[in-house]
Design a protein around this motif. Structure first.
Motif, PDB file in Angstrom:
ATOM      1  N   ILE A 175      26.544  51.467  43.514  1.00 54.64           N
ATOM      2  CA  ILE A 175      27.340  50.738  44.497  1.00 54.64           C
ATOM      3  C   ILE A 175      26.529  50.593  45.781  1.00 54.64           C
ATOM      4  N   GLY A 176      26.309  49.361  46.186  1.00 55.65           N
ATOM      5  CA  GLY A 176      25.513  49.108  47.373  1.00 55.65           C
ATOM      6  C   GLY A 176      24.023  48.978  47.119  1.00 55.65           C
ATOM      7  N   SER A 177      23.579  49.145  45.875  1.00 52.24           N
ATOM      8  CA  SER A 177      22.139  49.099  45.584  1.00 52.24           C
ATOM      9  C   SER A 177      21.635  47.686  45.319  1.00 52.24           C
ATOM     10  N   GLU A 178      22.518  46.701  45.295  1.00 55.75           N
ATOM     11  CA  GLU A 178      22.161  45.286  45.153  1.00 55.75           C
ATOM     12  C   GLU A 178      21.329  45.014  43.897  1.00 55.75           C
ATOM     13  N   GLY A 179      21.649  45.716  42.820  1.00 58.73           N
ATOM     14  CA  GLY A 179      20.980  45.470  41.547  1.00 58.73           C
ATOM     15  C   GLY A 179      19.556  45.965  41.481  1.00 58.73           C
ATOM     16  N   THR A 180      19.106  46.755  42.435  1.00 55.93           N
ATOM     17  CA  THR A 180      17.718  47.223  42.440  1.00 55.93           C
ATOM     18  C   THR A 180      17.515  48.480  41.605  1.00 55.93           C
ATOM     19  N   LEU A 181      18.588  49.207  41.285  1.00 53.72           N
ATOM     20  CA  LEU A 181      18.486  50.444  40.513  1.00 53.72           C
ATOM     21  C   LEU A 181      19.072  50.315  39.121  1.00 53.72           C
ATOM     22  N   GLY A 182      19.912  49.345  38.905  1.00 55.28           N
ATOM     23  CA  GLY A 182      20.537  49.125  37.609  1.00 55.28           C
ATOM     24  C   GLY A 182      21.463  47.929  37.689  1.00 55.28           C
ATOM     25  N   ILE A 183      21.784  47.375  36.524  1.00 55.98           N
ATOM     26  CA  ILE A 183      22.685  46.220  36.455  1.00 55.98           C
ATOM     27  C   ILE A 183      24.069  46.720  36.076  1.00 55.98           C
ATOM     28  N   ILE A 184      25.007  46.611  36.987  1.00 54.10           N
ATOM     29  CA  ILE A 184      26.377  47.029  36.708  1.00 54.10           C
ATOM     30  C   ILE A 184      26.978  46.091  35.664  1.00 54.10           C
ATOM     31  N   THR A 185      27.522  46.670  34.580  1.00 58.32           N
ATOM     32  CA  THR A 185      28.080  45.851  33.505  1.00 58.32           C
ATOM     33  C   THR A 185      29.583  46.030  33.326  1.00 58.32           C
ATOM     34  N   ARG A 186      30.110  47.205  33.621  1.00 59.93           N
ATOM     35  CA  ARG A 186      31.548  47.445  33.505  1.00 59.93           C
ATOM     36  C   ARG A 186      31.966  48.432  34.586  1.00 59.93           C
ATOM     37  N   LEU A 187      33.244  48.359  34.956  1.00 64.35           N
ATOM     38  CA  LEU A 187      33.763  49.243  36.003  1.00 64.35           C
ATOM     39  C   LEU A 187      35.177  49.690  35.658  1.00 64.35           C
ATOM     40  N   THR A 188      35.520  50.899  36.061  1.00 64.26           N
ATOM     41  CA  THR A 188      36.920  51.309  36.088  1.00 64.26           C
ATOM     42  C   THR A 188      37.364  51.301  37.547  1.00 64.26           C
ATOM     43  N   LEU A 189      38.505  50.695  37.789  1.00 58.06           N
ATOM     44  CA  LEU A 189      38.979  50.450  39.139  1.00 58.06           C
ATOM     45  C   LEU A 189      40.291  51.190  39.392  1.00 58.06           C
ATOM     46  N   ARG A 190      40.432  51.661  40.601  1.00 59.81           N
ATOM     47  CA  ARG A 190      41.658  52.330  41.016  1.00 59.81           C
ATOM     48  C   ARG A 190      42.560  51.308  41.684  1.00 59.81           C
ATOM     49  N   LEU A 191      43.769  51.164  41.191  1.00 64.81           N
ATOM     50  CA  LEU A 191      44.743  50.236  41.756  1.00 64.81           C
ATOM     51  C   LEU A 191      45.675  50.975  42.715  1.00 64.81           C
ATOM     52  N   GLN A 192      46.409  50.197  43.485  1.00 64.82           N
ATOM     53  CA  GLN A 192      47.326  50.754  44.473  1.00 64.82           C
ATOM     54  C   GLN A 192      48.741  50.240  44.209  1.00 64.82           C
ATOM     55  N   PRO A 193      49.754  50.973  44.661  1.00 65.46           N
ATOM     56  CA  PRO A 193      51.109  50.424  44.577  1.00 65.46           C
ATOM     57  C   PRO A 193      51.206  49.144  45.395  1.00 65.46           C
ATOM     58  N   PRO A 194      52.015  48.183  44.993  1.00 63.92           N
ATOM     59  CA  PRO A 194      52.184  46.976  45.802  1.00 63.92           C
ATOM     60  C   PRO A 194      52.590  47.350  47.225  1.00 63.92           C
ATOM     61  N   PRO A 195      52.015  46.700  48.225  1.00 61.59           N
ATOM     62  CA  PRO A 195      52.262  47.113  49.611  1.00 61.59           C
ATOM     63  C   PRO A 195      53.646  46.771  50.125  1.00 61.59           C
ATOM     64  N   GLY A 196      54.405  45.973  49.389  1.00 60.77           N
ATOM     65  CA  GLY A 196      55.741  45.617  49.849  1.00 60.77           C
ATOM     66  C   GLY A 196      55.727  44.448  50.808  1.00 60.77           C
ATOM     67  N   ALA A 197      56.871  44.206  51.411  1.00 57.34           N
ATOM     68  CA  ALA A 197      57.015  43.079  52.327  1.00 57.34           C
ATOM     69  C   ALA A 197      56.024  43.200  53.475  1.00 57.34           C
ATOM     70  N   SER A 198      55.519  42.048  53.910  1.00 59.79           N
ATOM     71  CA  SER A 198      54.532  42.064  54.987  1.00 59.79           C
ATOM     72  C   SER A 198      54.971  41.158  56.123  1.00 59.79           C
ATOM     73  N   ALA A 199      54.389  41.402  57.270  1.00 62.67           N
ATOM     74  CA  ALA A 199      54.614  40.572  58.455  1.00 62.67           C
ATOM     75  C   ALA A 199      53.260  40.214  59.027  1.00 62.67           C
ATOM     76  N   THR A 200      53.137  38.985  59.533  1.00 62.14           N
ATOM     77  CA  THR A 200      51.856  38.486  60.034  1.00 62.14           C
ATOM     78  C   THR A 200      52.052  37.890  61.414  1.00 62.14           C
ATOM     79  N   ALA A 201      51.072  38.109  62.284  1.00 61.85           N
ATOM     80  CA  ALA A 201      51.154  37.576  63.640  1.00 61.85           C
ATOM     81  C   ALA A 201      49.770  37.157  64.114  1.00 61.85           C
ATOM     82  N   LEU A 202      49.747  36.193  65.011  1.00 64.45           N
ATOM     83  CA  LEU A 202      48.554  35.831  65.767  1.00 64.45           C
ATOM     84  C   LEU A 202      48.809  36.173  67.222  1.00 64.45           C
ATOM     85  N   ALA A 203      47.860  36.854  67.831  1.00 65.07           N
ATOM     86  CA  ALA A 203      48.033  37.257  69.226  1.00 65.07           C
ATOM     87  C   ALA A 203      46.766  36.973  70.012  1.00 65.07           C
TER      88      ALA A 203
END
Length: 436
Positions: A175-203
């Motif tokens: 991770i972060g090696s930009e393919g210089t140390l090995g070619i990433i071919t598969r990954l296991t990823l950690r998911l998160q619970p849905p964040p729920g309702a959101s609110a957005t603002a510009l200030a």
């Protein structure tokens, strides 16, 4: 062999040459076979993902063997009980997000190139995005990795475990090696619970120093509900509005604006409004608009995510993704703005970024390629002595390589080179990226 021009460059605009061949393997075994063959023949390999990089890392030279990961795009499984996904490296970020959502989970890494960029390339550069403030960079969402080394050996470390203290954690070699140390071919990823309702603002804020003060106020007031804090210069917001046709809800008069998102429950909207009202009363905010609907929120985000259109109008563009402590930000921005405007008064210089993770982006152009180094020298030299980085999330590639010593010590660079020589003594994989 005639090579399709789309494999000759990435979003950086850099071109270097025409590769000998372009391969699109469908499995890890095929990648390994291609690597072994290239090594036997003394060929250099350029690894490509979605070609959305801005540092030239996926750009091949004459005679290179290109391994493009686009066909390795399967979502192999989603564990909807634990919230774990296994994917091939060529799956796009949007595929990963949609597969997570279909299983009732959430993949938190996000940015505008989601439909094109690939998850393996995201890992290779440790991409960040708009929600690092709450969820961290891609590194924090990767549990395990499979990679092909420079001799064609396959190293499979696809752990599903959040806690694993059985020696060195091999995923962090890649991770972060930009393919210089090995070619990433598969990954296991950690998911998160849905964040729920959101609110957005510009200030709007009265000055750049107020951006940090407002962020602190929102962190204390909203706690983990604060998921995004994206600042933009007035010039950025104006150009984004003109290109997208989305009118800014804020009036003129302030040099800096910020897009804020709070997520996590039905009270997110009320909490964000209350926090911004107090900020207004305290003088941290001079104008504000809270999205009244999902359509309004989408418009606000459309302004922030207009970078591809902005880049096309500023071509040739020089792009930056610097990182530095918040206390250093106002002086750095003032120094760089002044220097760029004095040296290149005919160009446009747009500033924005993810302040919550110390990341500032600069788009400046148009600049002829003959001036790229001089533009970069102005920006990167201003980082010296500020405990910063010349790349917070896009990687080093070729374009930033001359400046890596500005923010990393000689000891760090020597150690990076020792690791490269140990894992790739023939300099087969992505040679010339990060360092020579």
């Amino acid at each position: 062999m005639t090579v399709d021009e789309r494999y000759l460059r990435d979003w950086s605009g850099l071109t270097r040459g025409v590769p000998q061949t372009v391969h699109q393997p469908a499995s890890t075994d095929e990648v390994a076979a291609l690597v072994r063959q290239a090594r036997r023949e003394g060929k250099h390999i350029t690894v490509q993902g979605g070609l959305t990089g801005l540092a030239g890392g996926a750009v091949p030279a004459d005679g290179d063997v290109v391994i493009n990961m686009g066909r390795m795009n399967r979502i192999e499984y989603v564990d909807d009980v634990e919230g774990i996904m296994q994917v091939q490296a060529g799956a796009t970020l949007q595929q990963v997000q949609e597969a997570a959502a279909a299983a009732g989970w959430f993949f938190p890494v996000d940015f505008a190139a989601r439909g094109s960029c690939q998850i393996g390339g995201n890992a290779a550069t440790n991409a960040g995005g708009t929600q690092v403030l709450r969820y961290g960079t891609l590194r924090d969402s990767v549990l395990g990795i499979e990679a092909v080394l420079a001799d064609g050996e396959i190293v499979t470390s696809l752990t599903r475990l959040v806690k694993n203290s059985s020696g060195l954690d091999l995923r962090f070699l890649f991770i972060g090696s930009e393919g210089t140390l090995g070619i990433i071919t598969r990954l296991t990823l950690r998911l998160q619970p849905p964040p729920g309702a959101s609110a957005t603002a510009l200030a709007q804020v009265p000055d750049i120093a107020s951006l940090s003060a407002l962020l602190r106020h929102l962190r204390v007031t909203l706690g983990p509900q604060l998921t995004a804090y994206e600042f933009m210069s007035a010039e950025f917001l104006q150009q984004a509005s003109e290109l997208t046709g989305v009118a800014s809800p804020l009036g003129p008069g302030s040099a800096w604006s910020v897009l804020i998102q709070a997520s996590g429950g039905a009270d997110a909207h009320a909490n964000l409004e209350a926090a911004l009202t107090r900020a207004y009363d305290d003088g941290l905010v001079t104008d504000c608009a809270v999205a009244a609907s999902l359509a309004d929120a989408d418009k606000f985000w459309r302004l922030r995510e207009s970078i591809p259109e902005l880049m096309s109008t500023l071509k040739p563009t020089v792009n930056f993704d610097c990182g530095l402590p918040m206390a250093q930000m106002p002086d750095f921005v003032e120094q760089v703005q002044r220097a760029l405007q004095q040296r290149y008064p005919q160009a446009r210089h747009l500033f924005m970024g993810h302040l919550g993770d110390n990341n500032i982006h600069i788009l400046t152009g148009p600049h002829p390629e003959s001036e790229w180094f001089n533009v970069e020298e102005i920006v990167y030299s201003a980082l010296r002595g500020r405990q910063g980085t010349i790349s917070a999330e896009h990687g080093i590639g070729f374009l930033k390589k001359p400046f890596l010593g500005y923010t990393r010590s000689a000891g760090e660079l020597q150690l990076l080179q020792r690791i490269k020589r140990a894992l790739d003594p023939d300099n087969t994989l992505n040679p010339g990226r990060i360092f020579d």
